[in-house]
Design a protein around this motif. Structure first.
Motif, PDB file in Angstrom:
ATOM      1  N   ILE A  11       0.825  -1.202   0.000  1.00  0.00           N
ATOM      2  CA  ILE A  11       0.000   0.000   0.000  1.00  0.00           C
ATOM      3  C   ILE A  11       0.870   1.268   0.000  1.00  0.00           C
ATOM      4  N   VAL A  12       2.083   1.174   0.543  1.00  0.00           N
ATOM      5  CA  VAL A  12       2.940   2.356   0.587  1.00  0.00           C
ATOM      6  C   VAL A  12       3.598   2.603  -0.777  1.00  0.00           C
ATOM      7  N   GLY A  13       4.199   1.554  -1.341  1.00  0.00           N
ATOM      8  CA  GLY A  13       4.893   1.711  -2.623  1.00  0.00           C
ATOM      9  C   GLY A  13       3.960   2.156  -3.742  1.00  0.00           C
ATOM     10  N   VAL A  31       9.460  -2.244  -8.272  1.00  0.00           N
ATOM     11  CA  VAL A  31       9.983  -3.615  -8.320  1.00  0.00           C
ATOM     12  C   VAL A  31       9.415  -4.380  -7.133  1.00  0.00           C
ATOM     13  N   GLU A  32       8.765  -5.491  -7.407  1.00  0.00           N
ATOM     14  CA  GLU A  32       8.094  -6.257  -6.348  1.00  0.00           C
ATOM     15  C   GLU A  32       8.538  -7.718  -6.434  1.00  0.00           C
ATOM     16  N   GLN A  33       8.930  -8.263  -5.291  1.00  0.00           N
ATOM     17  CA  GLN A  33       9.408  -9.650  -5.294  1.00  0.00           C
ATOM     18  C   GLN A  33       8.276 -10.671  -5.458  1.00  0.00           C
ATOM     19  N   GLY A  34       7.084 -10.299  -5.051  1.00  0.00           N
ATOM     20  CA  GLY A  34       5.948 -11.217  -5.182  1.00  0.00           C
ATOM     21  C   GLY A  34       5.181 -10.938  -6.461  1.00  0.00           C
ATOM     22  N   PRO A  35       4.111 -11.715  -6.676  1.00  0.00           N
ATOM     23  CA  PRO A  35       3.252 -11.443  -7.831  1.00  0.00           C
ATOM     24  C   PRO A  35       2.394 -10.200  -7.564  1.00  0.00           C
ATOM     25  N   MET A  38      -1.096 -10.252  -5.759  1.00  0.00           N
ATOM     26  CA  MET A  38      -1.068 -10.436  -4.312  1.00  0.00           C
ATOM     27  C   MET A  38       0.388 -10.534  -3.880  1.00  0.00           C
ATOM     28  N   PRO A  39       0.993  -9.363  -3.644  1.00  0.00           N
ATOM     29  CA  PRO A  39       2.447  -9.366  -3.423  1.00  0.00           C
ATOM     30  C   PRO A  39       2.889 -10.194  -2.221  1.00  0.00           C
ATOM     31  N   GLY A  40       2.024 -10.331  -1.239  1.00  0.00           N
ATOM     32  CA  GLY A  40       2.387 -11.200  -0.122  1.00  0.00           C
ATOM     33  C   GLY A  40       2.979 -10.480   1.073  1.00  0.00           C
ATOM     34  N   PRO A  47      -6.553  -6.284   7.646  1.00  0.00           N
ATOM     35  CA  PRO A  47      -7.998  -6.107   7.783  1.00  0.00           C
ATOM     36  C   PRO A  47      -8.431  -4.662   7.582  1.00  0.00           C
ATOM     37  N   GLY A  48      -7.470  -3.721   7.632  1.00  0.00           N
ATOM     38  CA  GLY A  48      -7.755  -2.369   7.153  1.00  0.00           C
ATOM     39  C   GLY A  48      -8.494  -1.433   8.083  1.00  0.00           C
ATOM     40  N   LEU A  49      -8.412  -1.654   9.373  1.00  0.00           N
ATOM     41  CA  LEU A  49      -9.093  -0.716  10.265  1.00  0.00           C
ATOM     42  C   LEU A  49      -8.323   0.611  10.298  1.00  0.00           C
ATOM     43  N   PRO A 170      12.911  -9.854  -7.091  1.00  0.00           N
ATOM     44  CA  PRO A 170      13.508  -9.307  -5.867  1.00  0.00           C
ATOM     45  C   PRO A 170      14.670  -8.368  -6.161  1.00  0.00           C
ATOM     46  N   VAL A 171      14.721  -7.280  -5.443  1.00  0.00           N
ATOM     47  CA  VAL A 171      15.916  -6.430  -5.481  1.00  0.00           C
ATOM     48  C   VAL A 171      16.946  -7.099  -4.591  1.00  0.00           C
ATOM     49  N   THR A 172      18.137  -7.359  -5.139  1.00  0.00           N
ATOM     50  CA  THR A 172      19.151  -8.073  -4.360  1.00  0.00           C
ATOM     51  C   THR A 172      20.339  -7.185  -4.005  1.00  0.00           C
ATOM     52  N   CYS A 199      10.201   0.768  -0.026  1.00  0.00           N
ATOM     53  CA  CYS A 199       8.876   0.658   0.612  1.00  0.00           C
ATOM     54  C   CYS A 199       8.642  -0.821   0.868  1.00  0.00           C
ATOM     55  N   ALA A 200       9.658  -1.452   1.420  1.00  0.00           N
ATOM     56  CA  ALA A 200       9.685  -2.910   1.528  1.00  0.00           C
ATOM     57  C   ALA A 200       9.014  -3.413   2.788  1.00  0.00           C
ATOM     58  N   GLY A 201       8.307  -2.534   3.507  1.00  0.00           N
ATOM     59  CA  GLY A 201       7.602  -2.984   4.709  1.00  0.00           C
ATOM     60  C   GLY A 201       8.582  -3.617   5.680  1.00  0.00           C
ATOM     61  N   PHE A 202       8.196  -4.771   6.251  1.00  0.00           N
ATOM     62  CA  PHE A 202       9.056  -5.352   7.286  1.00  0.00           C
ATOM     63  C   PHE A 202      10.313  -5.998   6.722  1.00  0.00           C
ATOM     64  N   ILE A 334       2.477 -10.689   9.962  1.00  0.00           N
ATOM     65  CA  ILE A 334       3.675  -9.932  10.326  1.00  0.00           C
ATOM     66  C   ILE A 334       3.570  -8.478   9.869  1.00  0.00           C
ATOM     67  N   PHE A 335       3.932  -7.573  10.748  1.00  0.00           N
ATOM     68  CA  PHE A 335       4.201  -6.200  10.330  1.00  0.00           C
ATOM     69  C   PHE A 335       5.204  -5.540  11.264  1.00  0.00           C
ATOM     70  N   SER A 336       5.549  -4.287  10.975  1.00  0.00           N
ATOM     71  CA  SER A 336       6.713  -3.654  11.599  1.00  0.00           C
ATOM     72  C   SER A 336       6.366  -2.887  12.864  1.00  0.00           C
ATOM     73  N   VAL A 360       5.012   1.644   8.135  1.00  0.00           N
ATOM     74  CA  VAL A 360       3.854   2.517   7.911  1.00  0.00           C
ATOM     75  C   VAL A 360       2.594   1.653   7.906  1.00  0.00           C
ATOM     76  N   TRP A 361       1.604   2.036   8.670  1.00  0.00           N
ATOM     77  CA  TRP A 361       0.334   1.318   8.670  1.00  0.00           C
ATOM     78  C   TRP A 361      -0.463   1.684   7.416  1.00  0.00           C
ATOM     79  N   VAL A 362      -1.407   0.838   7.091  1.00  0.00           N
ATOM     80  CA  VAL A 362      -2.365   1.179   6.034  1.00  0.00           C
ATOM     81  C   VAL A 362      -2.982   2.539   6.373  1.00  0.00           C
ATOM     82  N   THR A 363      -3.284   2.718   7.638  1.00  0.00           N
ATOM     83  CA  THR A 363      -3.921   3.945   8.131  1.00  0.00           C
ATOM     84  C   THR A 363      -3.200   5.223   7.681  1.00  0.00           C
ATOM     85  N   HIS A 364      -1.884   5.148   7.630  1.00  0.00           N
ATOM     86  CA  HIS A 364      -1.112   6.364   7.328  1.00  0.00           C
ATOM     87  C   HIS A 364      -0.485   6.321   5.941  1.00  0.00           C
TER      88      HIS A 364
HETATM   89  P1  FAD Z   1       3.960  -4.439   2.552  1.00  0.00           P
HETATM   90  O1  FAD Z   1       2.546  -4.566   2.240  1.00  0.00           O
HETATM   91  O2  FAD Z   1       4.578  -5.534   3.350  1.00  0.00           O
HETATM   92  O3  FAD Z   1       4.717  -4.257   1.211  1.00  0.00           O
HETATM   93  C1  FAD Z   1       6.113  -4.355   1.089  1.00  0.00           C
HETATM   94  C2  FAD Z   1       6.383  -5.042  -0.199  1.00  0.00           C
HETATM   95  O4  FAD Z   1       7.769  -5.012  -0.469  1.00  0.00           O
HETATM   96  C3  FAD Z   1       5.977  -6.489  -0.166  1.00  0.00           C
HETATM   97  O5  FAD Z   1       4.990  -6.718  -1.130  1.00  0.00           O
HETATM   98  C4  FAD Z   1       7.262  -7.235  -0.441  1.00  0.00           C
HETATM   99  O6  FAD Z   1       7.083  -8.379  -1.204  1.00  0.00           O
HETATM  100  C5  FAD Z   1       8.092  -6.192  -1.143  1.00  0.00           C
HETATM  101  N1  FAD Z   1       9.532  -6.416  -0.998  1.00  0.00           N
HETATM  102  C6  FAD Z   1      10.216  -6.606   0.147  1.00  0.00           C
HETATM  103  N2  FAD Z   1      11.507  -6.806  -0.106  1.00  0.00           N
HETATM  104  C7  FAD Z   1      11.659  -6.733  -1.432  1.00  0.00           C
HETATM  105  C8  FAD Z   1      12.784  -6.859  -2.301  1.00  0.00           C
HETATM  106  N3  FAD Z   1      14.004  -7.105  -1.831  1.00  0.00           N
HETATM  107  N4  FAD Z   1      12.573  -6.731  -3.621  1.00  0.00           N
HETATM  108  C9  FAD Z   1      11.331  -6.480  -4.119  1.00  0.00           C
HETATM  109  N5  FAD Z   1      10.252  -6.364  -3.337  1.00  0.00           N
HETATM  110  C10 FAD Z   1      10.410  -6.475  -2.016  1.00  0.00           C
HETATM  111  N6  FAD Z   1      -2.692  -1.512   9.494  1.00  0.00           N
HETATM  112  C11 FAD Z   1      -3.730  -0.676   9.620  1.00  0.00           C
HETATM  113  O7  FAD Z   1      -3.604   0.489   9.317  1.00  0.00           O
HETATM  114  N7  FAD Z   1      -4.929  -1.107  10.087  1.00  0.00           N
HETATM  115  C12 FAD Z   1      -5.123  -2.393  10.444  1.00  0.00           C
HETATM  116  O8  FAD Z   1      -6.206  -2.766  10.882  1.00  0.00           O
HETATM  117  C13 FAD Z   1      -4.048  -3.280  10.353  1.00  0.00           C
HETATM  118  N8  FAD Z   1      -4.212  -4.557  10.739  1.00  0.00           N
HETATM  119  C14 FAD Z   1      -3.195  -5.416  10.572  1.00  0.00           C
HETATM  120  C15 FAD Z   1      -3.415  -6.747  10.905  1.00  0.00           C
HETATM  121  C16 FAD Z   1      -2.421  -7.663  10.695  1.00  0.00           C
HETATM  122  C17 FAD Z   1      -2.674  -9.079  11.042  1.00  0.00           C
HETATM  123  C18 FAD Z   1      -1.180  -7.251  10.168  1.00  0.00           C
HETATM  124  C19 FAD Z   1      -0.078  -8.212   9.937  1.00  0.00           C
HETATM  125  C20 FAD Z   1      -0.949  -5.934   9.856  1.00  0.00           C
HETATM  126  C21 FAD Z   1      -1.959  -5.001  10.057  1.00  0.00           C
HETATM  127  N9  FAD Z   1      -1.775  -3.653   9.741  1.00  0.00           N
HETATM  128  C22 FAD Z   1      -2.818  -2.801   9.854  1.00  0.00           C
HETATM  129  C23 FAD Z   1      -0.477  -3.137   9.317  1.00  0.00           C
HETATM  130  C24 FAD Z   1      -0.428  -2.970   7.816  1.00  0.00           C
HETATM  131  O9  FAD Z   1      -0.856  -4.125   7.211  1.00  0.00           O
HETATM  132  C25 FAD Z   1       0.987  -2.671   7.342  1.00  0.00           C
HETATM  133  O10 FAD Z   1       1.575  -1.715   8.149  1.00  0.00           O
HETATM  134  C26 FAD Z   1       0.991  -2.163   5.909  1.00  0.00           C
HETATM  135  O11 FAD Z   1       0.277  -3.035   5.087  1.00  0.00           O
HETATM  136  C27 FAD Z   1       2.409  -2.036   5.393  1.00  0.00           C
HETATM  137  O12 FAD Z   1       2.376  -1.688   4.045  1.00  0.00           O
HETATM  138  P2  FAD Z   1       3.718  -1.636   3.192  1.00  0.00           P
HETATM  139  O13 FAD Z   1       3.367  -1.273   1.828  1.00  0.00           O
HETATM  140  O14 FAD Z   1       4.695  -0.814   3.909  1.00  0.00           O
HETATM  141  O15 FAD Z   1       4.310  -3.103   3.328  1.00  0.00           O
END
Ligand code: FAD
Length: 829
Positions: A11-13, A31-35, A38-40, A47-49, A170-172, A199-202, A334-336, A360-364
């Motif tokens: 959601i951030v990227g 660049v996304e390592q997953g499909p 559904m990047p994974g 759940p998106g609250l 994947p970015v390596t 924007c690789a999340g955790f 899993i999240f950060s 970063v949460w979905v919220t922000h």
């Molecule tokens: P991600 O969605 O993890 O995206 C990062 C992407 O980077 C991934 O797709 C990954 O494949 C890709 N990536 C990583 N490394 C590489 C690489 N080397 N090369 C290429 N691609 C790479 N937030 C809320 O605001 N409200 C909620 O109610 C809420 N509930 C949650 C419930 C659960 C059970 C969980 C686990 C989390 C919840 N969150 C919630 C948190 C929220 O889901 C995350 O903070 C948010 O989705 C993070 O988004 P992102 O884009 O940063 O990370």
């Protein structure tokens, strides 16, 4: 246009790609390592609250914008936000009180919300157990983000606008040359780039490691479960069953038991933070980018049912109808988490062009993405991001053990009622000044900041309370504002104003700027003219290109090419260091060096300060020998020191600095010599009160990049006659000087002379919320609580306002400032 690579299509990227492309940037590759379907990452199962309100104005504003944006992303007549509202319930009296405080934040940050009775909670949410709920807070604009759908629609629309997406890639590695990124490595080659944003999340830690950058986040698993269909809900007709808009009741938070809820059609979703922290190493998850589906993705671990047991019991108590259901499907997602709970945003201090937007949460998400896009395209974000800065962490806070311990603790405390002054219990004693042993002997009460132990008051001063003149007697405080406070603070303030006190100033950031290009650097970055005689201190601002304040600093010219900077944060160091590097690369050499830990500093202040110093030095500390805002080398009983004639508390005196090895001896000498002059050691409790009486602002709390110097009342730091160009000068010149600013930082005093506020409370004028408090303290000299607040420019001195504190309205008055010694007679004494 710059060539941009964004790593991660969560959601951030995807939001970032969208925010950049909508600002006219065209060469963007995600660049996304997953499909892509559904990047994974965390987004794929969120759940998106979206509960918008937090103590942070910045985070609340990010959330507000995220909602706005999700509402605007539409396809087939349907947007990406289900605005069902949010309901937080209290089941304990303490929580009920805390919801009042939270309601204050909603007013401060401009979110509509209402405190509701238990009966109203039941009307809003009929499934609640009426025997359990005491009341609630209802926020109609909260709701459910359809994060996965938003991500897909953002991919679709940015693709149409020219953004390239590479999936299962994947970015390596991060490619670099001469301190700048040049691209990213992928399995079958590389992609050239001027800017790379992780924007690789955790997975952020892994990406950071590729460039030697410690990313202070900890991936933690968090339990989420869905029930079997609720019998009474089966077959109900929700208007918008398609695309996930399968909820109609408000999202629900039961923070007393670390729980939250949402509907999924006829099922219930339950999120739980009450379990043990379950840290995960992202690199251990592997890339399961083949076969990703709803139940099988890297961010989704096996459900540990035993951890969920208490949640399930409590859920059946709160929502009795769920007693007819079972857990159908649960997972540990899993999240950060981060050491201070904030996201991690900004440019790597060690590598130009490498940016991160993580934790970063979905919220922000959209809010953060917009901020990054604004910084990249215009040099500043309209919402201040100081508290999200990647560079805000001190070195000691970037160690693995610190990150793990503090981030886990943040998980544990995520829904707890936390006092704004509440310190970490652990880890502590990470940084102590050379005076620490002596401070402990005096019974110092320490609070922590940036790893530093900082004395707030000294128990050894307790007996002074017996001698306090009646006018200085501290007033009784309410239970909340009495926490992390002692009446001893009043005695320490009294002594500072009437005799002399020594304050440990060691934890304040000190940098040395040196080299032939030192003057040029500081002239270019600061609002003041620092081409002064060596031996002069100058108060200056660092601005951004838009005239927003990025810090306020003291610049002391020690020698022709040697300056010392008194600064606020590690972010200041990152900024000055980067600018120095760039300037040096152009041949105008300058070096920035942090000297905070290798030096120490005592503030010796009070009307009798000169009596003390004259007993321990033969150097001239008279007004002639060291005038106000002068600095010089001196010797104190054989100890080499640098003495700065300035004071945060508004009294005669000096900051006396030496290197660490002399620290304890310096303390002893001053303490001994001071005794006959009535000297005490005083802490930050008194310090904060005294500085507010004097109207001194604290960067980050009172002002930030959203404010210009005129609004913030620090225009004195802008040298109008400075002919050299500096960052922000053109922007300041565009501000009409005669026009009253639309908002101003104002000084308030509380009419009843006793009701305390602590900061961030809303201020009401004619019944309407018009601003918010920044800093507050009891002004012992003026015998009233003082609050600084951002208020409309139209409110003049004498205006009557009200501050809301736990639902109570406290009457206050806008007054002229500073309250204490406006003519600086004491400082110049
Ligand atoms: P991600 O969605 O993890 O995206 C990062 C992407 O980077 C991934 O797709 C990954 O494949 C890709 N990536 C990583 N490394 C590489 C690489 N080397 N090369 C290429 N691609 C790479 N937030 C809320 O605001 N409200 C909620 O109610 C809420 N509930 C949650 C419930 C659960 C059970 C969980 C686990 C989390 C919840 N969150 C919630 C948190 C929220 O889901 C995350 O903070 C948010 O989705 C993070 O988004 P992102 O884009 O940063 O990370």
């Amino acid at each position: 246009t710059q060539r941009v690579v964004i790593i991660g299509a969560g959601i951030v990227g995807t939001n970032l790609a969208d925010e950049l492309v909508s600002r006219g940037w065209t060469d963007i590759t995600v660049v996304e390592q997953g499909p892509l379907y559904m990047p994974g990452g965390s987004t794929s199962h969120a759940p998106g609250l979206v509960f918008q309100t937090t103590p942070s104005k910045t985070m609340t504003n990010f959330a507000r914008y995220t909602i706005e944006k999700l509402l605007s992303i539409e396809k087939d007549g349907q947007n990406c936000f289900n605005q069902v509202g949010g309901l937080e319930v209290a089941t304990t009296p303490a929580r009920l009180e805390d919801l009042k405080r939270k309601h204050g934040y909603t007013s401060s940050w401009g979110i509509e919300a209402r405190l509701v009775s238990a009966e109203e909670c039941l009307k809003l949410y009929p499934h609640l157990n009426k025997d359990v709920v005491l009341g609630g807070l209802h926020i109609p604009s909260d709701g459910l983000a359809l994060a996965a759908r938003a991500t897909q629609l953002l991919i679709e629309r940015t693709r149409e606008a020219g953004v390239k997406y590479l999936e299962s890639t994947p970015v390596t590695g991060i490619e670099r040359a001469n301190g700048r990124v040049t691209g990213v490595t992928i399995p079958n080659g590389s992609i050239a780039a001027d800017i790379v944003i992780s924007c690789a999340g955790f997975w952020g830690v892994e990406l950071g490691a590729m460039v030697g950058l410690s990313i202070p986040l900890l991936p933690l698993a968090h339990q989420y479960a869905k029930t079997t269909p609720v019998p009474s809900l089966v077959g109900r007709n929700l208007n918008e069953q398609i695309n996930g808009k399968n909820a109609e009741l408000p999202i629900l938070r039961h923070q007393d038991q670390d729980l939250y809820y949402r509907e999924h059609g006829d099922q219930y979703g339950i999120g739980y933070y009450g379990h043990r922290p379950m840290p995960v190493k992202a690199s251990s998850l592997g890339l399961t980018s083949k076969n990703i589906d709803e139940k099988n993705m890297p961010s989704r671990l096996e459900f540990t049912a035993e951890d969920f047991d208490p949640a399930w019991k409590e859920t059946q108590r709160l929502l009795p109808m769920l007693r007819d259901t079972e857990i159908a499907d649960g997972f540990n997602g899993i999240f950060s988490f981060t050491p201070d709970g904030g996201p991690i945003v900004g440019q790597a201090p060690n590598l130009d062009g490498f940016w991160v937007a993580e934790a970063v949460w979905v919220t922000h998400s959209a809010g953060v993405a917009r901020a990054v896009a604004e910084v990249l395209t215009t040099g500043r974000s309209q919402i201040d991001i100081t508290e999200c800065e990647l560079s805000r962490f001190e070195e000691v806070q970037l160690s693995q053990s610190y990150i793990e311990e503090t981030s886990s603790q943040n998980f544990v405390e995520i829904y707890d009622i936390l006092h704004p002054s509440q310190p970490k219990e652990s880890p502590r004693q990470l940084r102590t000044s050379p005076f620490y042993a002596r401070e402990k002997e005096l019974g110092a009460y320490f609070l922590e900041l940036g790893g530093w132990e900082r004395p707030f008051w000294y128990e050894s001063n307790k007996e002074l309370l017996n001698y306090l003149p009646p006018k200085w007697k501290p007033v009784e405080r309410d239970a909340w504002s009495a926490q992390f406070y002692s009446p001893i603070v009043a005695a320490e303030a009294w002594k500072t104003r009437n005799a002399v006190a020594m304050f440990d100033m060691t934890s304040f950031h000190r940098f040395e700027v040196s080299g032939p290009g030192a003057l040029d650097l500081l002239q270019r970055l600061s609002t003041a003219d620092v081409n002064t005689k060596p031996g002069t201190i100058t108060y200056a601002l660092l601005l951004n290109d838009h005239g927003g304040i990025r810090s306020d600093i003291f610049i002391s010219r020690l020698e022709e090419n040697l300056f010392q900077i008194g600064a606020n944060t590690a972010t200041d160091l990152a900024y000055l260091s980067r600018e120095a590097r760039h300037q040096s690369q152009k041949g105008n050499f300058v070096q920035v060096r942090e000297i905070t830990g290798s030096t120490c500093c005592i503030g010796l202040w009070g009307p009798r300060a000169r009596d003390v110093i004259n007993d321990i030095t033969t150097d001239d500390f008279s007004n002639k020998g060291l005038p106000y805002f002068g600095v010089k080398q001196a010797t104190i009983n054989g100890i080499p020191v640098t003495a700065f004639r300035k004071s945060y508390v508004g009294e005669l005196g000096w900051e006396i600095q030496t290197t660490a090895e002399y620290g304890q001896r310096l303390w002893d000498i001053i303490f001994q010599a001071g005794k006959i002059h009535g000297l005490i050691a005083a802490g930050r409790g008194a310090f904060n009160a005294l500085r507010l009486e004097k109207g001194y602002r604290t960067y980050g709390t009172d002002m930030n990049t959203e404010h210009n110097p005129y609004e913030a009342g620090v225009a004195g730091a802008v040298r109008a006659s400075k002919w050299e160009d500096y960052v922000g000068k053109a922007a300041l010149e565009r501000i009409p000087s005669k026009q009253k600013p639309a908002r101003r930082l104002r000084c308030l005093t509380v009419n009843d002379g006793r009701s305390m506020v602590l900061g961030k409370e809303p201020v009401f004028y004619n019944g309407k919320a018009v601003g918010y408090v920044t800093s507050a303290a009891f002004g012992f000299t003026v015998r009233k609580p003082i609050a600084y607040a951002w208020l409309p420019g139209t409110l003049d001195e004498g205006a009557s306002v009200e501050i809301e504190y736990f639902g109570r309205r406290i009457k206050a008055t806008v007054v002229s400032e500073p309250l204490y010694d406006p003519d600086n007679k004491r400082l110049l004494a």
